[in-house]
Write a protein that holds these residues in place. Structure first.
Motif, mmCIF file in Angstrom:
data_model
loop_
_atom_site.group_PDB
_atom_site.id
_atom_site.type_symbol
_atom_site.label_atom_id
_atom_site.label_comp_id
_atom_site.label_asym_id
_atom_site.label_seq_id
_atom_site.Cartn_x
_atom_site.Cartn_y
_atom_site.Cartn_z
ATOM 1 N N ASP A 1 0.862 -1.179 0.000
ATOM 2 C CA ASP A 1 0.000 0.000 0.000
ATOM 3 C C ASP A 1 0.898 1.228 0.000
ATOM 4 O O ASP A 1 1.963 1.219 0.612
ATOM 5 N N THR A 2 0.458 2.279 -0.682
ATOM 6 C CA THR A 2 1.268 3.506 -0.700
ATOM 7 C C THR A 2 1.304 4.161 0.674
ATOM 8 O O THR A 2 2.171 4.981 0.949
ATOM 9 N N SER A 3 0.356 3.821 1.510
ATOM 10 C CA SER A 3 0.358 4.374 2.870
ATOM 11 C C SER A 3 0.938 3.344 3.839
ATOM 12 O O SER A 3 0.341 2.287 4.065
ATOM 13 N N PRO A 4 2.093 3.637 4.424
ATOM 14 C CA PRO A 4 2.679 2.685 5.379
ATOM 15 C C PRO A 4 1.753 2.422 6.571
ATOM 16 O O PRO A 4 1.694 1.308 7.086
ATOM 17 N N ALA A 5 0.998 3.433 6.966
ATOM 18 C CA ALA A 5 0.088 3.274 8.109
ATOM 19 C C ALA A 5 -1.038 2.304 7.772
ATOM 20 O O ALA A 5 -1.372 1.423 8.564
ATOM 21 N N GLN A 6 -1.630 2.449 6.581
ATOM 22 C CA GLN A 6 -2.704 1.537 6.164
ATOM 23 C C GLN A 6 -2.160 0.113 6.053
ATOM 24 O O GLN A 6 -2.812 -0.850 6.465
ATOM 25 N N LEU A 7 -0.952 -0.014 5.512
ATOM 26 C CA LEU A 7 -0.357 -1.342 5.369
ATOM 27 C C LEU A 7 -0.151 -1.983 6.736
ATOM 28 O O LEU A 7 -0.477 -3.151 6.956
ATOM 29 N N ARG A 8 0.372 -1.172 7.669
ATOM 30 C CA ARG A 8 0.653 -1.702 9.009
ATOM 31 C C ARG A 8 -0.631 -2.172 9.674
ATOM 32 O O ARG A 8 -0.695 -3.230 10.286
ATOM 33 N N LEU A 9 -1.697 -1.360 9.545
ATOM 34 C CA LEU A 9 -3.002 -1.716 10.109
ATOM 35 C C LEU A 9 -3.497 -3.035 9.528
ATOM 36 O O LEU A 9 -3.939 -3.944 10.244
ATOM 37 N N ALA A 10 -3.425 -3.139 8.198
ATOM 38 C CA ALA A 10 -3.937 -4.336 7.528
ATOM 39 C C ALA A 10 -3.176 -5.575 7.991
ATOM 40 O O ALA A 10 -3.775 -6.616 8.273
ATOM 41 N N VAL A 11 -1.853 -5.440 8.091
ATOM 42 C CA VAL A 11 -1.033 -6.577 8.538
ATOM 43 C C VAL A 11 -1.379 -6.918 9.986
ATOM 44 O O VAL A 11 -1.580 -8.082 10.333
ATOM 45 N N ASP A 12 -1.495 -5.881 10.824
ATOM 46 C CA ASP A 12 -1.814 -6.120 12.237
ATOM 47 C C ASP A 12 -3.158 -6.821 12.400
ATOM 48 O O ASP A 12 -3.329 -7.657 13.280
ATOM 49 N N TYR A 13 -4.115 -6.473 11.558
ATOM 50 C CA TYR A 13 -5.441 -7.073 11.661
ATOM 51 C C TYR A 13 -5.491 -8.464 11.058
ATOM 52 O O TYR A 13 -6.508 -9.140 11.140
ATOM 53 N N GLY A 14 -4.410 -8.876 10.424
ATOM 54 C CA GLY A 14 -4.355 -10.251 9.938
ATOM 55 C C GLY A 14 -4.753 -10.430 8.490
ATOM 56 O O GLY A 14 -5.078 -11.548 8.072
ATOM 57 N N ALA B 1 -19.535 -5.931 -3.300
ATOM 58 C CA ALA B 1 -19.583 -6.291 -1.885
ATOM 59 C C ALA B 1 -20.520 -5.422 -1.075
ATOM 60 O O ALA B 1 -20.769 -5.714 0.084
ATOM 61 N N GLY B 2 -21.019 -4.353 -1.665
ATOM 62 C CA GLY B 2 -22.029 -3.602 -0.948
ATOM 63 C C GLY B 2 -21.526 -2.602 0.067
ATOM 64 O O GLY B 2 -22.297 -1.842 0.607
ATOM 65 N N ARG B 3 -20.262 -2.611 0.356
ATOM 66 C CA ARG B 3 -19.762 -1.589 1.276
ATOM 67 C C ARG B 3 -18.537 -0.972 0.655
ATOM 68 O O ARG B 3 -17.644 -1.702 0.227
ATOM 69 N N GLU B 4 -18.523 0.336 0.581
ATOM 70 C CA GLU B 4 -17.392 0.956 -0.107
ATOM 71 C C GLU B 4 -16.523 1.807 0.799
ATOM 72 O O GLU B 4 -15.521 2.340 0.383
ATOM 73 N N ARG B 5 -16.926 1.925 2.047
ATOM 74 C CA ARG B 5 -16.137 2.800 2.929
ATOM 75 C C ARG B 5 -15.647 2.043 4.141
ATOM 76 O O ARG B 5 -16.252 1.058 4.559
ATOM 77 N N GLY B 6 -14.572 2.489 4.719
ATOM 78 C CA GLY B 6 -14.186 1.948 6.004
ATOM 79 C C GLY B 6 -12.714 1.639 6.164
ATOM 80 O O GLY B 6 -12.234 1.621 7.274
ATOM 81 N N GLY B 7 -11.988 1.380 5.118
ATOM 82 C CA GLY B 7 -10.556 1.116 5.305
ATOM 83 C C GLY B 7 -10.303 -0.255 5.907
ATOM 84 O O GLY B 7 -11.199 -1.065 6.099
ATOM 85 N N ALA B 8 -9.041 -0.471 6.227
ATOM 86 C CA ALA B 8 -8.603 -1.801 6.688
ATOM 87 C C ALA B 8 -9.305 -2.229 7.969
ATOM 88 O O ALA B 8 -9.504 -3.414 8.222
ATOM 89 N N ILE B 9 -9.692 -1.256 8.801
ATOM 90 C CA ILE B 9 -10.311 -1.605 10.086
ATOM 91 C C ILE B 9 -11.663 -2.284 9.893
ATOM 92 O O ILE B 9 -12.083 -3.107 10.691
ATOM 93 N N SER B 10 -12.349 -1.906 8.812
ATOM 94 C CA SER B 10 -13.685 -2.471 8.576
ATOM 95 C C SER B 10 -13.646 -3.747 7.755
ATOM 96 O O SER B 10 -14.683 -4.326 7.459
ATOM 97 N N ALA B 11 -12.466 -4.171 7.391
ATOM 98 C CA ALA B 11 -12.359 -5.325 6.500
ATOM 99 C C ALA B 11 -12.833 -6.592 7.195
ATOM 100 O O ALA B 11 -12.608 -6.791 8.378
ATOM 101 N N ARG B 12 -13.536 -7.442 6.442
ATOM 102 C CA ARG B 12 -13.995 -8.727 6.966
ATOM 103 C C ARG B 12 -13.854 -9.758 5.873
ATOM 104 O O ARG B 12 -14.046 -9.457 4.696
#
Lengths: 379, 379
Positions: free
Chosen positions: B53-66, B136-147
């Motif tokens: 991801d171009t954003s290191p913070a978003q990448l870190r979040l996504a990795v942390d969340y698994g 998928a019906g949801r377009e907002r939320g970022g890595a935190i909302s991922a399921r």
């Protein structure tokens, strides 16, 4: 009644301790869905209800179901409620005003100006006529579908202008309140513009949007989600009824349809020329104004409280939704709102549950512990 | 997992016994909501997911969340899924095709022609590129909302034309199926026209309809019922996102908006001149075509089963809805569908419960015995 009875009697719903005020005889002309329902509700309050209908069979059904008794020659009603089909409302109101000069006559037609104009054209004394529009939400079904409760909590528009006699107005307000409805006073012009805005134009729009699916390829329609299903849900309405309503309210409807068509054209033009100055902004403004408008629609309690949602995945196999309900009940989750969305082509339902933000986590934890899969939570 | 777990693993939902096929490494470019969700779902299937991801913070979040591990220099992915914002999709796909000439590259953008045209303009070999659109019906939320489950049962469009290599197509189909989605193949043109029809134009229409409420008198809005709330629900969508989508799919959207504006004008003209020959019929036809169109929308299971409804009155005071759920669960009512409607201005909710016709009476009797007020039943 068991102590599990949750909903209070209609006349108690809105004003705790208020006792029904309408007494004597209420005469109802037209014993279909609305007329019979009014009859049922009044009879629960001990009012003498005299029914009449041009169809002996409809009248007999209504009487058999307990909506009232057949009207008698010597009836002396204080109130007459005209519940005929819209095209004969003016005739019926005129006849009743003439026959019962002491009574206050009201009607339930869903447009108010046209019947009023027709009555004015006949040169009648309209001091005892007050137009009503109970917005009961169901327009089909006849006497068999009638229920006392269909007005509970619903708006009941009472049309008045500067000359409406106060006593007559108070009587119809009492009628509406006794039926558990929410009286809302406005002029006939305001009423017709309002129902055009929040009911008639949305109907036309939903129908025309859905009409584009009539010949669309099935493959295209297979991509439809809950959004467009909600947007076009009311397109399932009855044509004959709506032709009458739209014709009777043509002026405000036409004005608003013209404006909407112009708005559509403006967005189309902005998209046609995306590099034109302000084109993108115009499209964004349209969406933004829509955000504002939809926020202004009254929701639960007429207030806009903030809830949090979570989405539970429900296998549509028999019984799963019931199990979810059972678990929500057992966990004492204070469910503020609930929306079920189905997935075309699969057995999955997505149940969006709205709760107080403070209780979101415990609700999610409780359901997860019981094996439910939470698809998402609002942020 | 407790035996109350209802929903099967994503890859089991649609095809009983089907085992996940995608293996090796899947590289995901863009670790926001969609990218992270794809990562989560693949990891549940034991796939090695490499995220960037171009954003290191978003990448870190996504990795942390698994959602996966950070991409490494020596990765050799079989599949690359580009999940960037729409305006950089073509750039990202081009870069990935160049860097991983052995991989099949797909994307998740909600319009398919524009990125494809941009790629063709660059003269690249696109044999390994297959456009996707998971709806998928949801377009907002970022890595935190991922399921992992957001694709389950949802359409996943895979774009192909006559020249799409079969092996690449099969790989992306496997990806969609492994994620529990419903693969639907069509050309990019068909896709863009379809989403214009069932998503983009309804969005514009709902927004413009709701925009008319932004400055409307509150008294007028107080007459709004559930119908118009449903019709304008999607008007709450985000402007920035939709400006991008509409701009990217301008051609089919403009064509359909023009047609809809013309239809609105035709109904307005018919209402303007109600005595003109055929005027009433034109209005009735519009509603009738809407009936046909809305019937063609896929519903539950893509089938149209017949249910009966009854409406239960629910006092919106805290806990009542939960009690209804509890009773429905205890009575083992097989609830096929459930819709909650609120009454503006009053504490009353009307819960429309759909059940198998054979079970309607026992459900109604059971609830009535527990003190619930049934407002109406369908005929």
């Amino acid at each position: 009644m068991s102590d599990r009875s949750i909903v209070r009697e209609p006349h108690e719903v809105l004003v705790a301790g208020r006792r029904a005020r309408v007494g004597g005889t209420v005469r109802i002309v037209g014993a279909g869905l609305l007329g019979s329902s009014i009859g049922h509700a009044l009879r629960k309050n001990g009012v003498d209800v005299a029914l009449t209908d041009t169809s002996p069979a409809q009248l007999r059904l209504a009487v058999d179901y307990g909506a009232g008794r057949p009207a008698a020659e010597d009836d002396a009603p204080a109130i007459v409620v005209v519940c005929t089909p819209p095209d004969v409302v003016a005739d019926a109101v005129a006849a009743e005003l003439t026959r019962f000069p002491e009574a206050v006559v009201t009607d339930v037609a869903s447009v108010k100006l046209e019947p009023l104009r027709e009555l004015r054209d006949r040169g009648l004394n309209l001091a005892n006529y007050i137009g009503s529009h109970p917005m009961a939400g169901r327009e089909r079904g006849g006497a068999i579908s009638a229920r006392a409760d269909i007005f509970t909590g619903r708006p009941w528009v009472i049309c008045r202008d500067g000359e409406t006699p106060a006593a007559a107005l108070a009587l119809i307000e009492d009628l509406a309140l006794d039926l558990g409805a929410v009286p809302i006073e406005m002029t006939p012009e305001e009423h017709d513009r309002s129902v055009a805005l929040v009911s008639h134009v949305p109907q036309v729009v939903a129908s025309l949007l859905a009409a584009r699916f009539a010949d669309a390829p099935e493959l295209s329609l297979s991509l439809a989600g809950q959004g467009v299903r909600d947007t076009t849900r009311i397109a399932a309405s009855a044509p004959e009824l709506w032709v009458q309503i739209l014709a009777a309210n043509a002026a405000p409807v036409v004005e608003q349809l013209d404006a909407l068509a112009a708005d559509l054209g403006a967005v189309a033009d902005a998209l046609r020329s995306p590099d034109a100055p302000g084109a993108r902004r115009r499209t964004a403004d349209a969406i933004r104004q829509g955000n504002i408008g939809v926020e202004r629609l009254p929701g639960k309690h007429g207030q806009r409280r903030t809830f949090e949602n979570f989405v539970v995945m429900v296998d549509d196999a028999a019984g799963q939704l019931g199990r979810l309900f059972g678990d929500l009940g057992e966990l004492s989750v204070n469910v503020e709102d609930f929306r079920l969305e189905h997935s075309p082509g699969a057995q999955l339902g997505l149940a969006e549950v709205s709760v107080d933000p403070a209780t979101l986590q415990s609700a999610v934890d409780g359901l997860t512990a019981r094996g439910w899969r939470i698809a998402s939570t609002s942020d």
